[in-house]
Design a protein around this motif. Structure first.
Motif, PDB file in Angstrom:
ATOM      1  N   GLN A 227      -6.668 -70.204  66.597  1.00 48.55           N
ATOM      2  CA  GLN A 227      -7.539 -69.247  65.929  1.00 48.55           C
ATOM      3  C   GLN A 227      -6.740 -68.104  65.322  1.00 48.55           C
ATOM      4  OE1 GLN A 227     -10.717 -67.761  68.368  1.00 48.55           O
ATOM      5  NE2 GLN A 227     -11.316 -66.187  66.911  1.00 48.55           N
TER       6      GLN A 227
ATOM      7  N   SER B  96      -7.423 -67.030  76.688  1.00 50.23           N
ATOM      8  CA  SER B  96      -6.006 -67.222  76.384  1.00 50.23           C
ATOM      9  C   SER B  96      -5.275 -67.860  77.551  1.00 50.23           C
ATOM     10  CB  SER B  96      -5.348 -65.873  76.043  1.00 50.23           C
ATOM     11  OG  SER B  96      -5.912 -65.308  74.891  1.00 50.23           O
TER      12      SER B  96
ATOM     13  N   ILE C 127      -6.822 -70.422  71.382  1.00 54.80           N
ATOM     14  CA  ILE C 127      -6.645 -69.054  70.909  1.00 54.80           C
ATOM     15  C   ILE C 127      -5.486 -68.986  69.917  1.00 54.80           C
ATOM     16  CG2 ILE C 127      -6.140 -66.689  71.602  1.00 54.80           C
ATOM     17  CD1 ILE C 127      -8.923 -67.680  72.382  1.00 54.80           C
TER      18      ILE C 127
ATOM     19  N   SER D   1     -12.855 -61.492  77.791  1.00 48.92           N
ATOM     20  CA  SER D   1     -13.103 -62.891  77.420  1.00 48.92           C
ATOM     21  C   SER D   1     -11.917 -63.483  76.681  1.00 48.92           C
ATOM     22  CB  SER D   1     -14.364 -62.982  76.548  1.00 48.92           C
ATOM     23  OG  SER D   1     -15.493 -62.532  77.251  1.00 48.92           O
ATOM     24  N   VAL D   2     -11.352 -62.722  75.731  1.00 49.59           N
ATOM     25  CA  VAL D   2     -10.196 -63.210  74.990  1.00 49.59           C
ATOM     26  C   VAL D   2      -9.011 -63.443  75.928  1.00 49.59           C
ATOM     27  CG1 VAL D   2      -8.478 -62.610  73.241  1.00 49.59           C
ATOM     28  CG2 VAL D   2     -10.902 -62.182  72.802  1.00 49.59           C
TER      29      VAL D   2
ATOM     30  N   TYR E 131     -15.564 -58.327  75.499  1.00 51.52           N
ATOM     31  CA  TYR E 131     -14.830 -59.103  74.494  1.00 51.52           C
ATOM     32  C   TYR E 131     -13.352 -59.217  74.860  1.00 51.52           C
ATOM     33  CZ  TYR E 131     -12.675 -60.438  70.081  1.00 51.52           C
ATOM     34  OH  TYR E 131     -11.929 -61.087  69.131  1.00 51.52           O
ATOM     35  N   THR E 132     -12.736 -58.091  75.241  1.00 50.16           N
ATOM     36  CA  THR E 132     -11.317 -58.104  75.576  1.00 50.16           C
ATOM     37  C   THR E 132     -11.044 -58.993  76.774  1.00 50.16           C
ATOM     38  OG1 THR E 132     -11.071 -55.858  74.711  1.00 50.16           O
ATOM     39  CG2 THR E 132      -9.344 -56.656  76.176  1.00 50.16           C
TER      40      THR E 132
ATOM     41  N   TRP F  52      -1.044 -63.771  75.161  1.00 53.38           N
ATOM     42  CA  TRP F  52      -1.159 -62.882  76.310  1.00 53.38           C
ATOM     43  C   TRP F  52      -0.113 -63.121  77.384  1.00 53.38           C
ATOM     44  CZ3 TRP F  52      -2.436 -58.245  76.423  1.00 53.38           C
ATOM     45  CH2 TRP F  52      -3.506 -57.752  75.669  1.00 53.38           C
TER      46      TRP F  52
END
Length: 493
Positions: free
Chosen positions: A270, A260, A267, A255-256, A252-253, A296
């Motif tokens: 969201q 980003s 992102i 992918s985010v 998950y991390t 990020w």
């Protein structure tokens, strides 16, 4: 490696630092190399590093514990985001159960380390913090687990008119014990992870808090308890639950982060949409929570269960955005005319960085300037023999990379033993056009750019911010590559 002498201050391996990464390295090395003489030197009086230092209200990790914790000691508690005291207990329990504590010399601060090419060993100078005496030690291999924070002092900007403020001025790095909060008006200057942690904690303790920020930061909500972990604990037990939750969080991390980078607008939309849903009409979300950079470019801040936003909705906290123009005895003044009344100012403006815990590293008496060296896989420095350093991720849990590096050092030393080598060093690399070791557009990184090691864009001289690339680099790739030079005993480089 060549065996050390019988002198009690001679070691095979010295680990500097007994925080998350130091205890991790010791655990792996002591099990893989039971015949080596291994010691840890720690400047503080207890294990924990950062988690022993910081004691401000609400101090916690902004990474989930299934990935911040060790693979060999699964985090089995219900909460995914843990406070600092519980993280320290976890580190200390690991050191106790792993038989590491007897090998730690507390109250020893590394002041210098010099590599002697003829003797093929490091000579360390350590200052004892209790009586200020100097201790000399030697080792064949040194592992720096000092992180990159300066524990002596945080960063405080030169605010105009600061001397005119009559209230208490506190930096979170040096939080006073038993500081009374109830009824106080507190201005928290800053918008990073520390500020986002402090605001709801101070508000819960009875203070009214205003976060004073020059520039907004992306703040993402995260559940404090992981639903998958709770479900898996119920049906499969702690170890399987840890494995499932760990890999879910890694994926998950990553992918985010990748989304980003590739689709920053999506992102951003969201994150801001979630904040608007949380706050409603309480605050102008675009003014106070929309940064002028992409997600990020700087590290995202986390609000477990939305505690930061809840404090605002409940009227216990507020946000003021603008440049500070001055202070009077009981207030902070901003450039748009906003006046923030305050009895206390908490200066959560960031940390100062340093390399090797501020120690002087040299080779045959010639100082090693870190900014003139290129990192090898983010774990060694070009032209520096028998020295590894553990630096974690900036876009994921710190320990993920630290544990990979610790396991790789075990492989590296075994390779040297098997091939009769005493010295290993990455080849020297041209640093022209290289970039800083830590590739974030954050103020504390920019301020320290002149002292940080460099990286290029070509492997193995690049610092991956990607766990899967590092799995290959540290676990599966060959130890003996063209970038490393190995020397036999008594061969001078």
């Amino acid at each position: 490696m060549t065996r050390p002498s019988s002198d009690p201050n001679d070691f095979d391996i010295i680990i500097v630092g007994a925080g998350l990464s130091g205890i991790c390295a010791a655990w792996h090395l002591m099990r893989a190399r039971p015949n080596d003489r291994i010691a840890l030197f720690e400047a503080r009086d207890d294990v924990g590093g950062t988690w022993d230092l910081f004691s401000y209200p609400g101090v916690r990790s902004d990474s989930d514990m299934p990935t911040l914790g060790y693979t060999f000691r699964p985090w089995i508690e219900d909460e995914s985001i843990a406070d600092g005291a519980r993280i320290k207990r976890y580190i200390k329990a690991t050191a106790e159960d792993g038989g590491i504590l007897p090998h730690i010399r507390f109250g020893h601060r590394l002041r210098g380390a010099d590599w002697n090419s003829q003797q093929q060993q490091w000579s360390l100078r350590l200052r004892k913090t209790d009586d200020n005496t100097l201790v000399q030690c030697r080792c064949r291999f040194m592992l720096l687990c000092t992180g990159y924070y300066d524990y002596a002092a945080g960063y405080t900007p030169d605010f105009p008119g600061r001397d005119g403020f009559a209230g208490d001025w506190i930096h979170p790095q040096h939080w006073p014990q038993d500081y009374a909060l109830d009824g106080k008006r507190i201005a928290v200057i800053g918008s990073g992870a520390t500020a986002v942690t402090l605001v709801p904690s101070l508000a819960e303790a009875g203070a009214h808090v205003t976060m004073v920020q020059r520039t907004p930061t992306y703040i993402a909500e995260m559940p404090a308890r992981d639903r998958l972990s709770r479900w898996a604990h119920r049906w499969f037990g702690a170890r399987v639950a840890h494995w499932l939750t760990r890999w879910k969080n890694i994926l998950y991390t990553m992918s985010v982060f990748q989304l980003s980078r590739r689709f920053p607008g999506m992102i951003r939309k969201q994150i801001l949409g979630n904040i608007k849903e949380r706050l409603g009409d309480t605050l102008d979300v675009d003014k106070h929570f929309r940064p002028p950079y992409d997600p990020w470019d700087q590290r995202l801040c986390l609000a477990p269960d939305g505690d930061f936003f809840a404090a605002i909705v409940q009227g216990k906290a507020s946000v003021a955005t603008g440049a500070i123009t001055g202070f009077d005895a009981h207030a902070v003044h901003l450039d748009d005319g906003t006046v923030v009344d305050a009895d206390t100012v908490v200066c959560a403006t960031g940390l100062a960085l340093q390399v090797a815990g501020g120690a002087r590293i040299s080779i045959d008496g010639v100082r090693v300037e870190a900014n003139e060296r290129t990192t090898y896989k983010g774990a060694m420095l070009s032209g520096v023999p028998n020295l590894a350093l553990t630096m974690g991720y900036t876009n994921a849990s710190w320990t993920l990379k630290c544990e990979l590096i610790a396991e790789w050092v075990v492989r590296l030393l075994a390779h040297m033993d098997d091939n009769g080598k005493a010295v290993v060093q990455p080849q020297s690399v041209d640093t022209d056009g290289a970039r800083p070791f830590i590739d974030l557009d954050a103020g504390y990184i920019k301020r320290a750019a002149a002292i940080l090691p460099r990286q290029t864009r070509q492997r193995p001289w690049v610092v991956n911010q990607n766990y899967f690339l590092d799995l290959h680099a540290f676990k599966w790739s060959s130890i003996d590559d063209d970038a490393l030079q190995f020397l036999p005993p008594d061969s001078h480089n």
